[in-house]
Design a protein around this motif. Structure first.
Motif, mmCIF file in Angstrom:
data_model
loop_
_atom_site.group_PDB
_atom_site.id
_atom_site.type_symbol
_atom_site.label_atom_id
_atom_site.label_comp_id
_atom_site.label_asym_id
_atom_site.label_seq_id
_atom_site.Cartn_x
_atom_site.Cartn_y
_atom_site.Cartn_z
ATOM 1 N N CYS B 223 -68.844 -147.424 -38.268
ATOM 2 C CA CYS B 223 -68.057 -147.392 -36.790
ATOM 3 C C CYS B 223 -68.306 -148.850 -36.189
ATOM 4 O O CYS B 223 -69.317 -149.630 -36.257
ATOM 5 N N HIS B 224 -67.624 -148.553 -35.149
ATOM 6 C CA HIS B 224 -67.702 -149.786 -33.982
ATOM 7 C C HIS B 224 -68.843 -149.605 -33.219
ATOM 8 O O HIS B 224 -69.098 -148.438 -32.531
ATOM 9 N N LYS B 225 -69.508 -150.544 -33.023
ATOM 10 C CA LYS B 225 -70.727 -150.684 -32.234
ATOM 11 C C LYS B 225 -70.512 -150.099 -30.640
ATOM 12 O O LYS B 225 -71.373 -149.538 -30.269
ATOM 13 N N ASP B 226 -69.622 -150.726 -30.120
ATOM 14 C CA ASP B 226 -69.206 -150.196 -28.779
ATOM 15 C C ASP B 226 -69.059 -148.856 -28.524
ATOM 16 O O ASP B 226 -69.148 -148.166 -27.379
ATOM 17 N N LEU B 228 -71.210 -146.571 -29.208
ATOM 18 C CA LEU B 228 -72.670 -146.175 -28.805
ATOM 19 C C LEU B 228 -72.733 -146.208 -27.330
ATOM 20 O O LEU B 228 -73.770 -145.549 -26.768
ATOM 21 N N GLU B 229 -71.813 -147.067 -26.493
ATOM 22 C CA GLU B 229 -72.004 -147.402 -25.119
ATOM 23 C C GLU B 229 -71.128 -146.497 -24.463
ATOM 24 O O GLU B 229 -71.412 -146.537 -23.277
ATOM 25 N N ASP B 273 -69.930 -158.808 -36.179
ATOM 26 C CA ASP B 273 -71.296 -158.466 -35.278
ATOM 27 C C ASP B 273 -71.166 -156.788 -34.535
ATOM 28 O O ASP B 273 -72.159 -156.461 -34.027
ATOM 29 N N LYS B 274 -69.835 -156.227 -34.699
ATOM 30 C CA LYS B 274 -69.782 -155.088 -34.160
ATOM 31 C C LYS B 274 -69.604 -153.876 -35.266
ATOM 32 O O LYS B 274 -69.527 -152.810 -35.019
ATOM 33 N N GLN B 275 -69.883 -154.303 -36.440
ATOM 34 C CA GLN B 275 -69.664 -153.244 -37.627
ATOM 35 C C GLN B 275 -71.164 -152.570 -37.872
ATOM 36 O O GLN B 275 -72.103 -153.239 -37.978
ATOM 37 N N ILE B 276 -71.073 -151.310 -37.650
ATOM 38 C CA ILE B 276 -72.262 -150.401 -37.961
ATOM 39 C C ILE B 276 -71.954 -149.685 -39.280
ATOM 40 O O ILE B 276 -70.975 -148.700 -39.320
ATOM 41 N N SER B 277 -72.741 -149.761 -40.309
ATOM 42 C CA SER B 277 -72.661 -148.856 -41.181
ATOM 43 C C SER B 277 -74.195 -148.285 -41.288
ATOM 44 O O SER B 277 -75.221 -148.772 -41.261
#
Lengths: 442, 442
Positions: B223-226, B228-229, B273-277
């Motif tokens: 998912c996209h890191k944003d 989480l915010e 830098d926004k890629q979360i796996s």
């Protein structure tokens, strides 16, 4: 809750399969639906009553010092082999084989499981006395399920289990539950009489059934008429109090189920004009059986002298789902159910006699909002149904109060307030009808 | 509640069978005990958390306009033959034969049963939209149950079912549940991300899983890191509001489970830098499947034009018992569990450092009484255990606040107040410590 957003499928015609009035009314009022023989879904109105009863049962258990936990529905057959009851229970036990070919069962009761839990959690005499309970679905594969949730196969039961160091301490725990049961039934608006009873597959030599007299009861019972006049004990007992004198008035007079009935003693001890022989519905059953399960399952604690002592136990059941039907049996008229306020799904039914009429809608919305905000539970019939059908439905589902608002009364600024139990109707101004309930809260 | 009358069997040593931290801590804290493989008893402390979570789930379902009912655990196999799913479900379905040799099963989900209930209760387009839900035990005969209640066989699930006249109305119901889920997890102190998901044996072509990121998760997610915010939506939506814009921020950014992952799209749409796996725990799963069940089961209503229309449906699950473990995974430290206040079994743990000392006993009893009377939930450790053991137990069971009272501090009229999450300790006078909580209530 608005009827237009609720799910309350009313049946206008009496369902053919229902033999007793509670079953008939619960089906007609859209409280339950059978999904398989003896297995029911609880529709929203039925679930609300079930939960209200459950909460009263819980409060009185907690007041008696019992601690709530929750055991699973599926148990291992080995547990029942350890106690020696696996074969005793017969075809009423729903036996299951899982994917690994292990023998399992759907719990009909929980003496085995709680004994193991307590054994593994308690070490010394300081860990007793303790009474633990849960409110969980049970299954008994009745050969001929009938009478709706009165004698269903999947049913909700509160079962409590007491653990004590000595038999005399155990008897105190038994008496504490005896009092909790009397208080529970009183709060439910029921007159339940404790009667000496057979212990059946649970075992032990001390047992009482709590029985409601009703023509539709399944068994014959015998008791002294004065037992009907006794009032439940108050809630002012401490955890260490000896409750023997408190329950003495119930033990002093003759009361027995058919299996325990002693005709000679009944006729000798009870004056003829005080003899009641009637049909009864069992709504609770309590047992003291000492070390029947703690012996084979090795549930012992270290006593003050260091010696290991098998604990002395009792078990205490209330059929929560059955109570819904029992209350309907005890409280209805030709129009439908009459709920005691303590268990009613909503306290107030608000009938809009002309949905779509601006003034009537405005007044109903305002009453609905004011009463709801004040913590009252209101079912607001905001649908386009005819007035006659709305009246019939409200009487059928048995909410304690009805507020009836229509254009004619509103010309004088009045609505009608109807008491479902007495049928009494009064005309009130809008502020007065709100004050009637909001005043009544404190 | 006094510890001396409670049932909270603490394990000092980490249990061997527990592979993940939530399982270990729930066993050690005396919240659960396994009775058979993948089947657990909920001890008092565990049940309290389970019920707090259940209540938050219920409140957000009700707020979304869903109506609660309760379907039974045991279902008829014929129902599943009608939908064509009886064979699809494989060995995970616990199949049962009753005493009359009828094929039954322990429900793993309820699409069939609710479709029949709604079909028999709804007549016309005026009876929709409706979303019905229940919170009931389910059984899935996992081949290898593990991780405690995270992947048990008997588990508590909230499942909701929406019924609409058209697919576009159905999509609105789906969105309403989407928002209810976001709000539910926020209240539980969890950051759950909705991700595009496979529909599996439930069916349909639109589905989201709600996933918590955790190293112990069972599956890979992307998912996209944003995401989480993002903050959960407010509670100010009316029953008719279009919630598409409200959930757009979640749908606009990439988030997918392993089965639905599109590597090329992920790398194209999400900056490096926004890629979360990461690993993820599924805590909810929602589906829209149109008429998959209403077609074969003939669940139709009469539309405004008089024509019979099969209803458009979705289903919406939250694993209530699994959430207990998920919260522990997300909120603990080396000392034990750290409960969010919203689900904590008690808000305050009161530690008497010298039970038997008159002054300390007197102060503790008074604090216990004042706080309890003010509606605070307090677990009072009134036992003779050593102080060190009491501290360890309180940290382990994770109540948000600890009040520590002993002779030394009381000489200055002071007790200690400890915040479990931050570890911060302050010294307060007796009135101030009560004011800290009673003030905080309003």
């Amino acid at each position: 809750m608005r009827v237009s957003r609720f799910f309350m499928p009313i049946l206008r015609d009496p369902p053919k399969e229902a033999e007793i009035v509670s079953h008939r009314l619960m089906l007609r009022a859209g409280m339950i639906r059978q999904s398989s023989s003896g297995i029911y879904s609880w529709l929203p109105l039925g679930l609300m009553v079930l939960k209200n009863i459950e909460q009263i049962v819980r409060e009185e258990q907690n007041r008696a010092g019992a601690v709530e936990l929750l055991m699973p529905t599926i148990q291992s057959a080995d547990l029942w082999r350890d106690s020696g009851r696996y074969d005793d229970y017969g075809a009423e036990m729903l036996r299951i084989t899982d994917r690994h070919d292990r023998d399992m069962l759907y719990g009909p009761t929980n003496e085995e499981l709680i004994t193991v839990l307590f054994r593994d959690g308690a070490r010394s005499y300081r860990d007793v006395p303790r009474t633990l309970y849960h409110i969980q679905w049970k299954f008994r594969d009745e050969i001929r399920p009938r009478f709706g949730v009165m004698r269903g196969r999947e049913f909700l039961m509160k079962d409590a289990y007491s653990f004590d160091l000595t038999a005399s301490e155990g008897k105190k725990s038994y008496n504490r539950m005896f009092v909790a049961y009397l208080r529970t039934y009183e709060r439910l608006g029921l007159k339940a009489i404790p009667m000496r009873a057979d212990t059946g597959p649970i075992g032990g030599d001390l047992s009482h059934e709590f029985i409601i007299l009703a023509d539709t009861g399944e068994s014959e019972v015998f008791c002294h008429k004065d037992l009907l006049e006794l009032e439940a004990p108050g809630n002012n007992h401490g955890p260490e109090d000896d409750l023997e004198p408190v329950i003495a008035p119930w033990l002093d007079k003759y009361a027995a189920t058919e299996e325990m009935h002693d005709k000679a003693q009944f006729e000798r001890d009870v004056p003829a004009d005080k003899q009641i022989s009637a049909r009864g519905i069992e709504v609770g059953h309590i047992f003291f059986f000492g070390s029947k399960y703690t012996d084979p399952m090795k549930c012992s604690v270290q006593g003050p002298d260091g010696a290991l002592t098998p604990l002395q136990c009792g078990s205490y059941g209330i059929g929560v789902s059955r109570l819904v039907a029992a209350i309907v049996e005890a409280s209805h008229d030709e129009g439908g159910i009459i709920w005691p306020e303590s268990v009613a799904p909503f306290k107030i039914g608000l009938i809009n006699l002309k949905a779509g009429d601006d003034e009537t809608d405005k007044v109903c919305e305002s009453l609905y909002e004011q009463l709801s905000n004040a913590g009252q539970t209101v079912l607001y019939d905001d649908t386009n149904e005819r007035a006659g059908a709305k009246f019939k439905t409200m009487d059928l589902i048995g909410l304690p109060w009805q507020i009836i608002a229509g254009p004619r009364g509103l010309k004088q600024g009045k609505v009608e307030l109807k008491n479902r139990a007495t049928g009494e109707i009064s005309e009130l101004g809008l502020d007065d009808v709100v004050a009637h309930f909001v005043g009544a809260r404190t």
